[in-house]
Design an enzyme around this catalytic site. Structure first.
Site, PDB file in Angstrom:
ATOM      1  N   GLY A 147       2.715  -6.594 -12.016  1.00  0.00           N
ATOM      2  CA  GLY A 147       4.165  -6.587 -12.156  1.00  0.00           C
ATOM      3  C   GLY A 147       4.881  -6.353 -10.845  1.00  0.00           C
ATOM      4  N   GLY A 203       7.824  -3.710  -4.181  1.00  0.00           N
ATOM      5  CA  GLY A 203       6.554  -4.421  -4.026  1.00  0.00           C
ATOM      6  C   GLY A 203       6.242  -5.274  -5.232  1.00  0.00           C
ATOM      7  N   ASP A 258      -9.607   0.901  -7.395  1.00  0.00           N
ATOM      8  CA  ASP A 258      -8.988  -0.009  -6.420  1.00  0.00           C
ATOM      9  C   ASP A 258      -8.394   0.765  -5.244  1.00  0.00           C
ATOM     10  OD1 ASP A 258      -8.219  -2.383  -5.374  1.00  0.00           O
ATOM     11  OD2 ASP A 258      -6.574  -2.752  -6.750  1.00  0.00           O
ATOM     12  N   VAL A 282       7.578  -3.819  -8.631  1.00  0.00           N
ATOM     13  CA  VAL A 282       8.084  -2.453  -8.568  1.00  0.00           C
ATOM     14  C   VAL A 282       9.451  -2.454  -7.885  1.00  0.00           C
ATOM     15  CG1 VAL A 282       7.616  -0.100  -7.811  1.00  0.00           C
ATOM     16  CG2 VAL A 282       5.719  -1.603  -8.388  1.00  0.00           C
TER      17      VAL A 282
END
Lengths: 319, 245
Positions: free
Chosen positions: A38, A33, A146, A40
């Protein structure tokens, strides 16, 4: 949506990331992802262990996330969020320095596809699991921030909702570190962006709404009314309607409160059939009791009359 | 560490400047005064590639030691608050790096510390970001092409105030537009701690095609000084009153 100023680098499968400080070597398997901070990757270490590796040129952001993971690992009980394996820097062939951390690879499927496979009524159970985990997190003085469908996954056997991205986790009383507009109560004009338990509960309700409306929906002129209508119009959310509305209005001060409320409602729904049989049985029992009572009444009066008669006979004989 | 006030200018524009001083030069000058210059470039909805005018956006922010981002209108709200917060972290990291150099030697920055210690330093940076006071001067380009984007800009600024006011530290905001009538700047809202009062919409179209970004930035820089001046004048008034009693 945001074209960023720097080109996002892509690592091909087979690329090697070697740590500058701890000297561990990771081989990239595939990309899992890409986020604001950043990318992954699924990685394999020399000893064959598979893990998820998040890498970014923003050392500060990576460090912040690592701090959160470290704090979460101190919470007792079932693990909140993925466990942290390694933190390091990697210098690529051009001399650019990237920061990365390695975490447990949580396998599972997204909430929507899980519910498609296993049935919609699992939603309630998963929400309860989430509330329980949130309660533990809040108890430690943190807020998830989040919370959204993208940041959770359902792992199998037994099905359990796991957190995969905890980057927004914020200490209670501070300002929410990271949020997504659709899930943010500030955006819906339903409260502040201060980290407090009710912030997460609002996002949790929005998660249910996002599941019910995969394409999301606009804020409209009257945000509060839009939310209420969307909750009421959804068939899937029917069993949880009252709880979700209360959470959206900031009616719950703690996760535990919502958890109790929701589990009461869920028990009622699943017990409805059982309930009707129970009440029938109760009625029978009640009429039996009534009959017993009337029998007792007749017995009593009979005994009294007999005694009175006895006294009368004794009196008569005595004269 | 002493908690200071972080000062920022947030420039929201959609094109390149065409009048007056070079905005990058002005931004570099402003950065020297300890004020970071952030720039957000707003794209038209149908622009698929970065237009030439917006190259300036990154350059000005780099010179102004701030953060830049180019976005479509609908992403403006979230961008305004991330850019502001990122710039705060960047400034604070700079301050912390300075301290590290003093303690550990000239070549030491946060990145040269091992990851374990970096975590502790980052916690300090975060604490500072949460608790320090912030002054943001918002500078909105109201040249012709920006007109239809102004309602979105307004919404994004209200959103910024929601984000910033969730912090522990105090905030001050001011909003200016440019170009003004016969002036570089046009004041919309003077220094205030809440922006939900921007009910008064931005002033109507003021110009035909000139975008004097450089002069506007320069004028904006002076607004920080003015705030201090009025504040100290108020303090003087108070002390005079007290003396009178």
């Amino acid at each position: 949506m945001n074209p960023s100023k720097k080109p996002v680098f892509d690592l091909r499968p087979g690329s090697i990331i070697s740590g500058k400080w701890h000297r561990q070597v990771y081989v990239v398997q595939k990309q899992l992802g890409k986020g604001a901070i950043g990318t992954v990757y699924l990685c394999k270490r020399k000893d064959g262990r598979v893990s998820a590796l998040k890498i970014s040129e923003k050392a500060a952001s990576i460090t912040t996330e690592v701090n959160v993971l470290k704090h979460l690992s101190k919470v007792q009980g079932t693990r909140l969020g993925p466990s942290l394996i390694d933190v390091d820097d990697w210098i690529d062939q051009y001399g650019t320095c990237y920061s990365f951390y390695v975490m447990e690879y949580v396998q599972g499927v997204g909430l929507a596809s899980f519910l498609r496979q296993r049935g919609k009524n699992w939603l309630g159970v998963l929400l309860l699991q989430l509330l329980k985990d949130l309660e533990r997190l809040h108890h430690q003085g943190w807020v998830f921030g989040d919370l959204k469908l993208d940041n959770v996954i359902v792992s199998s056997s037994p099905p359990r909702l796991r957190w995969i991205d905890v980057g927004g986790t914020t200490q209670i009383g501070r300002s929410i570190k990271e949020y997504t507009e659709f899930y943010d109560r500030g955006y819906w004009q339903a409260g502040t962006r201060k980290a407090e338990p009710s912030y997460d509960l609002f996002a949790l309700a929005m998660m249910a709404l996002h599941y019910a409306y995969p394409n999301q929906f606009d804020r409209g002129r009257y945000p509060a009314r839009t939310l209420r209508e969307k909750v009421r119009q959804s068939k899937v959310l029917m069993p949880y309607q009252a709880c979700l509305e209360k959470a959206l209005q900031g009616g719950y001060q703690s996760s535990l409160e919502m958890q109790k409320d929701l589990s009461n409602k869920l028990l009622k729904v699943t017990n409805q059939k059982l309930d009707t049989t129970i009440t029938k049985r109760n009625k029978q029992q009640r009429s039996q009791k009534a009959m017993q009572k009337s029998k007792l009444f007749w017995m009593e009066s009979f005994v009294i009359i007999m005694v009175a008669f006895l006294f009368f006979v004794i009196y008569y004989v005595a004269i | 560490m002493k908690k200071g006030t972080l000062k920022q200018i947030l420039l929201i524009t959609d094109g390149c400047s065409n009048k007056g001083e070079d905005p990058s030069m002005v931004a570099a000058l402003i950065a020297q005064q300890g004020i970071a210059v952030n720039v957000i470039g707003v794209l038209e909805d149908d622009q698929s590639e970065q237009p030439i005018g917006l190259e300036e956006v990154e350059e000005v922010a780099l010179a102004g030691e701030g953060v830049s981002q180019i976005v479509y209108q609908q992403a403006l709200s979230q961008t305004v608050q991330t850019v502001t917060k990122q710039a705060m972290t960047q400034t604070l990291q700079g301050v912390v790096n300075q301290e590290l150099k003093q303690i550990l030697g000239p070549n030491q920055t946060m990145e040269s510390l091992p990851p374990e210690q970096r975590g502790e330093v980052m916690e300090v940076v975060e604490d500072l970001g949460e608790t320090s006071n912030v002054e943001v001067l918002v500078l909105v380009d109201t040249s012709a092409s920006m007109q239809n984007k102004l309602p979105t800009v307004k919404e994004a600024l209200i959103d910024l105030s929601i984000s910033m006011n969730a912090r522990i530290g105090k905030n001050k905001f001011a909003i200016y537009t440019f170009p003004g009538k016969r002036k570089a700047l046009n004041k919309v809202i003077d220094w205030t701690n809440k922006l939900d009062s921007i009910s008064s919409v931005f002033p109507k179209l003021t110009s035909g095609g000139i975008t004097p970004t450089g002069p506007a930035l320069k004028e904006a820089m002076h607004q920080f000084g003015k705030m201090k001046l009025t504040r100290s004048m108020n303090r003087n008034d108070e002390s005079i009153e007290e003396a009178g009693f």
